[in-house]
Design an enzyme around this catalytic site. Structure first.
Site, PDB file in Angstrom:
ATOM      1  N   ASN A 295      -0.730   4.064   1.221  1.00  0.00           N
ATOM      2  CA  ASN A 295      -1.641   4.959   1.867  1.00  0.00           C
ATOM      3  C   ASN A 295      -0.822   5.554   3.111  1.00  0.00           C
ATOM      4  O   ASN A 295      -0.441   4.639   4.013  1.00  0.00           O
ATOM      5  CB  ASN A 295      -2.780   4.072   2.097  1.00  0.00           C
ATOM      6  CG  ASN A 295      -3.949   4.774   3.037  1.00  0.00           C
ATOM      7  OD1 ASN A 295      -3.573   5.642   4.100  1.00  0.00           O
ATOM      8  ND2 ASN A 295      -5.211   5.101   2.555  1.00  0.00           N
TER       9      ASN A 295
ATOM     10  N   GLY B 274     -10.472   8.054   5.384  1.00  0.00           N
ATOM     11  CA  GLY B 274     -11.687   7.218   4.949  1.00  0.00           C
ATOM     12  C   GLY B 274     -12.996   7.437   5.806  1.00  0.00           C
ATOM     13  O   GLY B 274     -13.185   8.752   5.776  1.00  0.00           O
ATOM     14  N   TYR B 275     -13.661   6.752   6.278  1.00  0.00           N
ATOM     15  CA  TYR B 275     -15.023   6.880   6.966  1.00  0.00           C
ATOM     16  C   TYR B 275     -14.874   7.376   8.470  1.00  0.00           C
ATOM     17  O   TYR B 275     -15.806   7.466   9.230  1.00  0.00           O
ATOM     18  CB  TYR B 275     -15.893   5.608   6.769  1.00  0.00           C
ATOM     19  CG  TYR B 275     -16.253   5.065   5.543  1.00  0.00           C
ATOM     20  CD1 TYR B 275     -17.215   5.625   4.597  1.00  0.00           C
ATOM     21  CD2 TYR B 275     -15.236   4.342   4.859  1.00  0.00           C
ATOM     22  CE1 TYR B 275     -17.456   5.404   3.315  1.00  0.00           C
ATOM     23  CE2 TYR B 275     -15.589   3.995   3.415  1.00  0.00           C
ATOM     24  CZ  TYR B 275     -16.712   4.654   2.847  1.00  0.00           C
ATOM     25  OH  TYR B 275     -17.047   4.121   1.459  1.00  0.00           O
TER      26      TYR B 275
ATOM     27  N   GLY C 224      -1.588   6.971   5.874  1.00  0.00           N
ATOM     28  CA  GLY C 224      -2.260   6.399   7.076  1.00  0.00           C
ATOM     29  C   GLY C 224      -2.053   5.213   7.563  1.00  0.00           C
ATOM     30  O   GLY C 224      -1.760   4.650   8.463  1.00  0.00           O
ATOM     31  N   LYS C 225      -2.172   4.110   6.475  1.00  0.00           N
ATOM     32  CA  LYS C 225      -2.010   2.701   6.895  1.00  0.00           C
ATOM     33  C   LYS C 225      -0.635   2.672   7.089  1.00  0.00           C
ATOM     34  O   LYS C 225      -0.049   1.841   8.086  1.00  0.00           O
ATOM     35  CB  LYS C 225      -2.374   2.062   5.559  1.00  0.00           C
ATOM     36  CG  LYS C 225      -3.675   1.811   5.392  1.00  0.00           C
ATOM     37  CD  LYS C 225      -3.884   0.790   4.264  1.00  0.00           C
ATOM     38  CE  LYS C 225      -5.530   0.734   3.862  1.00  0.00           C
ATOM     39  NZ  LYS C 225      -5.849  -0.305   2.658  1.00  0.00           N
TER      40      LYS C 225
ATOM     41  N   ASP D 198      -6.718  -5.930   3.412  1.00  0.00           N
ATOM     42  CA  ASP D 198      -7.908  -5.285   2.818  1.00  0.00           C
ATOM     43  C   ASP D 198      -8.893  -4.884   3.900  1.00  0.00           C
ATOM     44  O   ASP D 198      -9.389  -5.968   4.762  1.00  0.00           O
ATOM     45  CB  ASP D 198      -8.510  -6.374   1.788  1.00  0.00           C
ATOM     46  CG  ASP D 198      -9.309  -5.539   0.734  1.00  0.00           C
ATOM     47  OD1 ASP D 198      -8.967  -4.715   0.331  1.00  0.00           O
ATOM     48  OD2 ASP D 198     -10.586  -6.153   0.454  1.00  0.00           O
ATOM     49  N   SER D 199      -9.401  -3.699   3.954  1.00  0.00           N
ATOM     50  CA  SER D 199     -10.289  -3.265   5.027  1.00  0.00           C
ATOM     51  C   SER D 199     -11.288  -2.598   4.521  1.00  0.00           C
ATOM     52  O   SER D 199     -11.524  -2.171   3.380  1.00  0.00           O
ATOM     53  CB  SER D 199      -9.469  -2.187   5.919  1.00  0.00           C
ATOM     54  OG  SER D 199      -8.319  -3.020   6.224  1.00  0.00           O
TER      55      SER D 199
ATOM     56  N   HIS E  33      -9.913  -1.985  14.027  1.00  0.00           N
ATOM     57  CA  HIS E  33      -9.922  -3.163  13.532  1.00  0.00           C
ATOM     58  C   HIS E  33      -8.553  -3.424  12.914  1.00  0.00           C
ATOM     59  O   HIS E  33      -7.943  -4.779  12.998  1.00  0.00           O
ATOM     60  CB  HIS E  33     -10.780  -3.019  12.304  1.00  0.00           C
ATOM     61  CG  HIS E  33     -10.645  -1.831  11.228  1.00  0.00           C
ATOM     62  ND1 HIS E  33     -10.616  -0.546  11.824  1.00  0.00           N
ATOM     63  CD2 HIS E  33     -10.596  -2.053   9.823  1.00  0.00           C
ATOM     64  CE1 HIS E  33     -10.006   0.202  10.589  1.00  0.00           C
ATOM     65  NE2 HIS E  33     -10.424  -0.550   9.623  1.00  0.00           N
TER      66      HIS E  33
ATOM     67  N   SER F  49       0.743  -1.219  -0.186  1.00  0.00           N
ATOM     68  CA  SER F  49       0.089   0.041  -0.121  1.00  0.00           C
ATOM     69  C   SER F  49       0.741   1.037  -0.090  1.00  0.00           C
ATOM     70  O   SER F  49       1.904   1.196   0.542  1.00  0.00           O
ATOM     71  CB  SER F  49      -0.927  -0.174   1.222  1.00  0.00           C
ATOM     72  OG  SER F  49      -1.558   1.195   1.383  1.00  0.00           O
TER      73      SER F  49
END
EC number: 3.6.1.66
Length: 208
Positions: free
Chosen positions: A19, A165-166, A21-22, A78-79, A192, A17
């Site tokens: 990303n 994200g959300y 944040g990740k 995968d989230s 999570h 990834s």
């Protein structure tokens, strides 16, 4: 006789990834196990396709792609956000939720579309779900798999400036805050991805 520096003993694992944040979350937790996380972009690896209908298949596809391109062990997640009242949507399409409805691909568009879909829905329960897959090599027949789930509910008005994200719309009753209102340390203890990462890190001895 030469002596290796302490850093020479540290392992490297490619994160499938780019990303930011990740990357922060993975780097923080893997560092406790003496492992350096390298984002695939730094090694010239392109993003893998995510054509599958399940989180675990997508995670494995991404990990194998990164490992094959670099020759290093690779980890991928995968989230997604799952809303039971929407039959599990956005699910594996969380990053492209609005785009699949003909809108732009962005966090803002995804959040707006989600709130719109829930406008007349009383049941706002939701959960973030994460599957992690770690492969020692591209054709690893026994990948390490870990998962985590974080329960919450969707709120209409965004709250908080952290996360991605959300997160601004994902309210966690147990903490009295949205995911975006939590500082990184608090989120890394509860999310999570944190739960899945902790489960995976506990098994890292299996790849040494």
């Amino acid at each position: 006789m030469s002596h290796a520096s302490p850093d020479a003993a540290r392992s490297r694992i490619v994160l499938a990834s780019n990303n930011p944040g990740k990357l922060r979350e993975f780097a923080a937790l893997f560092s406790t196990a003496g492992i350096d996380i390298v984002p695939q972009g730094e090694l010239g690896v392109s993003e893998a396709d995510e054509p599958h209908a399940t989180f675990v298949e997508n995670a494995l596809a991404k990990a194998r792609h990164a490992s094959r391109a670099t020759g290093l062990p690779a980890v991928a997640d995968d989230s997604g956000l799952c809303v039971p009242a929407l039959l599990g949507a956005p699910g594996v399409y969380s990053a492209r939720y609005a785009q699949r409805a003909g809108r732009e691909k962005s966090d803002a568009a995804n959040n707006a579309y989600l709130v719109e879909q829930l406008r007349e829905v009383a049941d706002r329960r939701a959960y973030y779900y994460c599957v992690l897959a770690l492969v020692r090599h591209a054709d690893d027949p026994e990948p390490l798999i870990a998962e985590g789930r974080w329960a919450g509910e969707i709120v209409d008005a965004p709250r908080g400036a952290h996360g991605f994200g959300y997160d601004p719309h994902f309210f966690v009753p147990a903490l009295g805050a949205t995911a975006a209102e939590l500082d990184p340390a608090a989120k890394n203890a509860a999310s999570h991805r944190a739960l899945a990462l902790k489960a995976l890190v506990a098994r890292l001895g299996e790849i040494r």
